[in-house]
Enzyme design. Structure first.
Site, PDB file in Angstrom:
ATOM      1  N   GLY A 121      -2.867   6.363   4.401  1.00 51.57           N
ATOM      2  CA  GLY A 121      -4.199   6.984   4.378  1.00 51.57           C
ATOM      3  C   GLY A 121      -5.205   6.123   5.116  1.00 51.57           C
ATOM      4  O   GLY A 121      -4.878   5.480   6.121  1.00 51.57           O
ATOM      5  N   SER A 122      -6.403   6.077   4.556  1.00 54.75           N
ATOM      6  CA  SER A 122      -7.501   5.433   5.278  1.00 54.75           C
ATOM      7  C   SER A 122      -7.332   3.927   5.451  1.00 54.75           C
ATOM      8  O   SER A 122      -7.990   3.320   6.300  1.00 54.75           O
ATOM      9  CB  SER A 122      -8.820   5.709   4.560  1.00 54.75           C
ATOM     10  N   THR A 123      -6.493   3.293   4.626  1.00 56.39           N
ATOM     11  CA  THR A 123      -6.307   1.849   4.816  1.00 56.39           C
ATOM     12  C   THR A 123      -5.754   1.576   6.213  1.00 56.39           C
ATOM     13  O   THR A 123      -5.948   0.501   6.765  1.00 56.39           O
ATOM     14  CB  THR A 123      -5.338   1.261   3.770  1.00 56.39           C
ATOM     15  N   PHE A 124      -5.063   2.597   6.783  1.00 55.12           N
ATOM     16  CA  PHE A 124      -4.475   2.391   8.109  1.00 55.12           C
ATOM     17  C   PHE A 124      -5.551   2.355   9.196  1.00 55.12           C
ATOM     18  O   PHE A 124      -5.297   1.955  10.325  1.00 55.12           O
ATOM     19  CB  PHE A 124      -3.449   3.494   8.400  1.00 55.12           C
ATOM     20  N   LYS A 125      -6.774   2.792   8.825  1.00 56.85           N
ATOM     21  CA  LYS A 125      -7.872   2.742   9.805  1.00 56.85           C
ATOM     22  C   LYS A 125      -8.153   1.314  10.251  1.00 56.85           C
ATOM     23  O   LYS A 125      -8.728   1.084  11.328  1.00 56.85           O
ATOM     24  CB  LYS A 125      -9.132   3.382   9.218  1.00 56.85           C
TER      25      LYS A 125
END
Lengths: 497, 492
Positions: free
Chosen positions: B219-223
């Site tokens: 999810g957004s942690t991959f941003k």
């Protein structure tokens, strides 16, 4: 005619009437055997982390006491007997007892881990009782059979007994005769079960010895010469064919490959010894090969054994399991073994009976197993030597036959568990758990002791005896009479060397 | 008759000779094969009855030891830490084999390792039982316990991994639900079987090590990875990116991609926002467009530099590989930009990425094991900090750090520590066949103190924890992460 020269030379012994009997050596060796067996027991206890106490010394002492009684009986009833026979057997029996005890401990632990009660009574206790009973049998044979040549007169009776013994399990319903797929037992429910083939074996060997000695002239001389061998006449093939048929009957009816092989092999060897003719061996082995091939084609249980032998790892958790586990045990033991009590011989099925050599191989290693095989070599060699030294043909053939049967039985079972030959069920003489086997083998021992006594006995003149030994030797003298007089029926045989 | 009898004697000698030759072949030449055969239980039993070495955490806290007992195996394996450390130690079961460190470090623990064999030869001469070596972990009990308690207090299913950024030391590794390994090491077959069956039938399964043995959409942690790639490809933290609430994916038949809750970025009405703000407010449309602009190749390059390359990792235990996925088209590239589609990472991998950012982009080899020792405690092997090189250039790592500090300030959830600057990123990842109606996996990854990082942590809580469809990384996972950071910074 060596015995005649012996007799002649014997007169010189009048000057020194007391020829060494070897009894003291026997006693020392028995003590030595007890020490080894007791030490083995101590090793088991140490390796199993069990407390050492004086009960071990009692066991060792008790074993020595039983042996000492046997020793005294030999002193009394067969004082010139070969001094090696009893100690070697004592050692084998003792090592067997220790291993059975050790397997009991493993079974107890396994039962506790399963949450079950340990099996009672343990096998070692039973085997100890059987050992005592076997020693009594040993004594009875030694006392009753004061002269082995007497057995000749009962040859046909014994043959009948032997065949009946072999036949009983085949006739009985399988509920009373079958254990693990082999219909070779007589079970008295709740009491005991015996393997009559073990006793039949002895009766048949005695019969074969008597029969072959009486017929050996005919069997060894008549016949045509072909390919450098003198072939026997067709009608003289009778005994061999009987042996073959007997073996096949045991094989077919009882599914007992081992006993079939043992009976046939022993009878063939005796036929060869009686006649000195290679042609008998060749014919016998051809017959065996033919029989084996037919059995392989016809009987699935034979085929299964052979297939496992050829490729035990084809189904290591199924049909090959026993043999594979046996090989694992041996391999894990390696050269020096894991030490008594430190391995896992209980993983092999039937470790206390058929596979006891695998158990010993695991814990004692190649070194220990070699020592045990050498014990068998000594036992057989002394048995054959007894035969060679024997003054009558019947005794020669009987001692040779009995000794060879021990060696062959050991070869069949040990060869089986080590994958030298296909695995067939048999007990390892003196080592394996099993009352019938132990009793029968002690009877064989008694017969060998008896024959060796007569062959090693100095032909003392009658007047010399009362001087040195007033009371017991008078009995011995009466015993001497049949040796010379009764030698007549077989004298044609007994005389020839 | 005597001559053939003598020959029979010779035949017996030959027979016994054959037996001996065959037995010698079996016991000498074939012995090693037979000993090593997997069907040979003896080797296993022998191993089980040896005094196995200890597994300890930092400070000498014993996690697994062998106590002498009076039965055939002589030693009983005991796990004093039970559930808290079960996913590290694993269990040592006769029936089901060893797992976890008991399996991975078996050579040391059992004494089979070559370094220990020499010692055992002398042991043989002195008559002592050969003992196994010890394994000492970098795990800090206080951090491990805090992570385990935080997860289990709320009955969360998930994982926590904490790493010291400057050294790569793994300070905590927790997977929940856990289990008690003690009954599995029982010498009673029955106890083992019951314990194992209970574990096998339990749902969710305690046998999955969620920290290293399972992958999740980040999810957004991959941003963080996308941002690092972008900052090396023409972007700065101030570069304006889209603030739209929804964008239409190209070549995807009109499929759209929306921000969380369908909002515009930072509630800016759809106006462009700086990249920093897009990360702080975790705007999906912005990062989908950034990913499409940067391109698959630079993103893959950055992901692989950080260890997301599909390959398993050995940290003293086996970590399954994390992966970016094939990224076959532009639409999937957009979804990859927000850590969805085929992106799949382990919680361990996420902690490692964060630790690398915390360490100025210098990627340290992660070590679960501090050292292995012989029974006499002399050292067999020792791990020391070891760099794998700059996975992210230092300035870029610093920029990502600053963006993470901003992100933490926008992150809800309890557990903030006064006077401490945390750099973090949350994630709320959709998954399953019906993503909109399946509680999301929630993430929180962070390091602190931001200016001198002592600990990097990644928290994953499966299926929304206790909040169901309303769950977000900030509400569910962030409080756990902050409590672990607090425990790590509390010091010994």
């Amino acid at each position: 005619m060596s015995k005649r020269t012996d007799t002649a030379g014997g007169s010189k012994d009048v000057v020194t009437p007391r020829r060494p009997t070897g009894r003291t050596a026997e006693l020392l060796m028995l003590i030595f055997a007890s020490v080894i067996v007791t030490s083995a027991l101590v090793l088991v206890e140490l390796n199993q982390n069990r407390a050492l106490d004086w009960s071990l010394a009692y066991y060792g002492g008790g074993y020595l006491l039983a042996l000492a009684i046997a020793h005294l009986l030999i002193r009394r009833y067969a004082r010139y007997a070969d001094p090696l026979l009893l100690p070697v057997v004592a050692l084998l029996n003792g090592i067997g007892l220790v291993m059975i005890y050790r397997l009991d401990l493993a079974a107890e632990i396994a039962a506790v881990n399963r949450g079950d009660e340990p099996p009672t009574p343990p096998q070692a206790t039973l085997q100890l009782v059987w050992t005592a009973v076997a020693l009594v049998f040993f004594l009875i044979v030694l006392v009753v059979v004061r002269d082995h040549t007497v057995l000749q007169s009962y040859a046909y009776t014994l043959a009948l007994v032997g065949v009946i013994f072999l036949a009983i399990p085949a006739i009985l319903p399988s509920s009373l005769s079958e254990v693990n797929g082999a219909q070779i037992w007589i079970k008295v429910p709740g009491l005991f079960s015996i393997q009559p083939a073990e006793f039949a074996k002895i009766a048949l060997i005695i019969f074969a010895a008597a029969f072959l000695v009486s017929k050996r002239t005919v069997l060894s001389t008549a016949g045509k010469r072909i390919f450098g061998m003198v072939l026997p006449r067709a009608r003289d093939l009778g005994p061999l064919i009987v042996a073959l048929l007997l073996a096949l009957a045991v094989l077919v009816r009882g599914k007992d490959l081992g006993t079939a092989l043992l009976l046939f092999g022993t009878l063939l060897a005796m036929l060869y010894v009686a006649t000195s003719r290679i042609s008998w061996l060749v014919i016998g082995l051809l017959g065996f090969a033919g029989g084996a091939y037919i059995a392989y084609r016809l009987f699935s249980h034979v085929r299964v054994r052979v297939d496992i032998w050829l490729d035990p790892f084809g189904d290591p958790l199924g049909s090959g399991y026993q043999l594979v586990q046996s090989l694992f045990g041996l391999g894990t033991g390696g050269i020096f073994g894991t030490g008594l009590g430190a391995g896992r011989p209980d993983i092999v099925p039937f470790a206390s009976t058929d596979f006891i050599m695998a158990a010993l191989g695991e814990e004692l290693g190649l070194v220990g197993i070699s020592a045990i095989l050498l014990c068998y070599l000594i036992l057989t060699a002394r048995g054959i030597r007894t035969g060679l030294a024997c003054r009558d043909g019947f005794g020669t053939l009987l001692a040779g036959g009995l000794a060879f049967s021990l060696a062959l039985q050991m070869f069949i079972v040990v060869g089986g568990v080590t994958r030298l030959i296909p695995l067939t069920g048999l007990t390892t003489p003196f080592l394996s758990y099993g009352g019938s086997s132990l009793l029968a083998n002690y009877v064989i021992l008694a017969l060998l002791v008896r024959i060796s006594d007569s062959s090693r006995r100095p032909p003392e003149p009658r007047r010399a005896a009362p001087l040195s030994r007033p009371q017991p030797l008078s009995e011995v003298n009466t015993e001497m009479v049949p040796v010379t007089s009764k030698g007549t029926p077989g004298s044609t045989a007994g005389g020839a060397a | 008759m005597k001559r053939p009898l003598r020959r029979l004697g010779t035949a017996v000698i030959v027979m016994i000779g054959l037996l001996l030759a065959n037995i010698a072949y079996t016991q000498v030449i074939k012995a090693d094969d037979y000993r090593a055969d997997p069907n040979n239980k003896r080797t296993l039993v022998a191993e089980y009855s040896r005094q196995r070495g200890q597994i300890t955490a930092a400070g000498g806290v014993v996690l697994a030891r062998s106590d002498p007992v009076n039965d055939q195996y002589q030693y009983q394996r005991v796990y004093p830490g039970a559930e808290v450390y079960a996913d590290l130690t694993g269990y040592y079961s006769m029936r089901y084999g060893p797992t976890g460190l008991e399996r991975n470090q078996n050579d040391i623990l059992s004494g089979e390792s070559p370094e220990l064999i020499a010692g055992q030869l002398s042991d043989l001469i002195t008559g002592r039982d050969p003992r196994g070596g010890n394994v000492e972990l970098n795990i800090v009990p206080a951090v491990q316990q805090a992570a385990y308690s935080a997860m289990t207090d709320k009955s969360y299913v998930g994982a926590v991994v904490a790493i010291e950024p400057s050294t790569g030391k793994i300070l905590a590794m927790v997977s929940t639900p856990s289990y008690d390994p003690n009954p599995l090491a029982s010498h009673s077959d029955e106890v083992q079987r019951q314990a194992y069956n209970a574990l096998v039938n339990a749902d969710p399964s305690p046998l999955v090590n969620r920290a290293i043995g399972a992958v999740y959409p980040p999810g957004s942690t991959f941003k963080l990875v996308i941002a690092a790639a972008a900052l090396q490809n023409g972007y700065t933290p101030q570069t304006p990116v889209t603030g739209e609430s929804t964008i239409t994916l190209p070549d995807a038949g009109g499929a759209t991609l929306s921000n969380f809750g369908g909002e515009t970025c930072a509630n800016g009405g759809g106006a462009d926002v700086p990249l920093t703000e897009a990360l702080a407010f975790s705007c999906n449309t912005a990062f989908a467009q950034v990913a499409m602009a940067v391109g698959a190749v630079p993103i893959r390059k950055q992901a692989e530099a950080l260890g997301v390359d599909g390959n398993p990792i050995d940290i003293g235990m086996d970590v399954v590989g994390s992966r970016l996925g094939d990224v076959p088209d532009t639409a999937s590239l957009a979804q990859t930009g927000i850590g969805q589609r085929d992106v799949a990472v382990t919680p361990f991998q996420m902690a490692w990425i964060t630790a690398t950012i915390a360490n100025g982009g210098d990627r340290m080899v992660p070590h679960l094991i501090a050292k292995t020792t012989k029974p006499d405690l002399s050292v067999i092997s020792q791990t020391s900090p070891e760099s794998l090189g700059q996975a992210i250039p230092i300035p870029v790592a610093d920029e990502v750090r600053d963006m993470m500090i901003a992100s933490e300030q926008e992150t809800l959830g309890s557990g903030g520590i006064s006077g401490l600057t945390i750099a973090s990123k949350t994630g709320t990842a959709e998954h399953g066949n019906d993503p909109k109606n399946t509680p999301p996996h929630t993430w929180y990854t962070a390091f602190a103190p931001a200016d001198n990082p002592k600990v990097a942590v990644a928290v994953l809580v499966e299926n929304g924890g206790d909040l169901g469809l309303d769950a977000t990384g900030s509400k569910v996972a962030a409080p756990i992460g902050r409590s672990v950071i607090a425990a790590a910074l509390a010091g010994p």
